[in-house]
Scaffold this active site. Sequence first.
Site: not given
Ligand code: GCO
Length: 264
Positions: A147, A160
């Site tokens: 990501s 995340y």
């Molecule tokens: C967020 C997005 C990101 C994208 C992706 C970026 O809330 O910032 O959901 O997480 O989905 O992962 O690379």
Amino acid sequence: MSTELFNLTGKTVLVTGSTHGLGMAMAKGLGKAGATIVVNGNSSQQKIDDAVKLYEREGIKAVGYKFNVTDERQVIDAVSKIQSKVGPIDILVNNAGIIKRTPLEKMEVADFKEVIDVDLVSPFIVSKHVVKTMMARKQGKIINICSMMSELGRNTVGAYAAAKGGLKMLTQNMATEWAKHNIQVNGIGPGYFATSQTAPIRVDGHPFNEFIVNRTPAAKWGDPDDLAGAAIFLASRASDFVNGHILYVDGGILATIGKPSNEN
Ligand code: GCO
């Protein structure tokens, strides 16, 4: 010679979380390059069956397997069934993932751990049980879906980012340990794409929507189909000497500091 490099005919590909979104987009690209797609999801058998029909309608050979990628027992059973019924898994795409958008100081520990479990621990679990056959066959491809958050932080997505940052390093370590077995492990780092996961931050008028269009040199949200080429490259013979690389498909976000909103 050139098109043969990207031909996946005869290959079996497991894409976790491939009933929708980026997983389905990448799997469709791999299927159109000739691969048989093992479709995975954990929500419902109906959703998997519906997804298989979508693949088949596009002329792609697909079979569905419902299992929870965070449950090692289910992964062991599923990998065994797939390898006996479909064939050895030549290519694994660890795509299944979740996100919870909460400021860190307000995030429940259980929620933090769930994100780490799905986004970081499950690629380890699934890879650990798929790689055994790849090592025995002295060939294989593993693609971990990273990501922008493998490189950058952002308000409210701390769990995340921790998971995806870890997944980048796990990718490099898998490459370190398994390249000698002719197994190439790499990652794809999607930028901001128009999917159900980003739908809440893409709604008209949401400040993040305008921010991303301005922050992305290509000045748009990505289309999931834009990921197919990167997936085919890292799944094919064309990447046989590529190891531990995270291929960012981000419209240029990581190439730039960005620009003022009033600048073209
Ligand atoms: C967020 C997005 C990101 C994208 C992706 C970026 O809330 O910032 O959901 O997480 O989905 O992962 O690379």
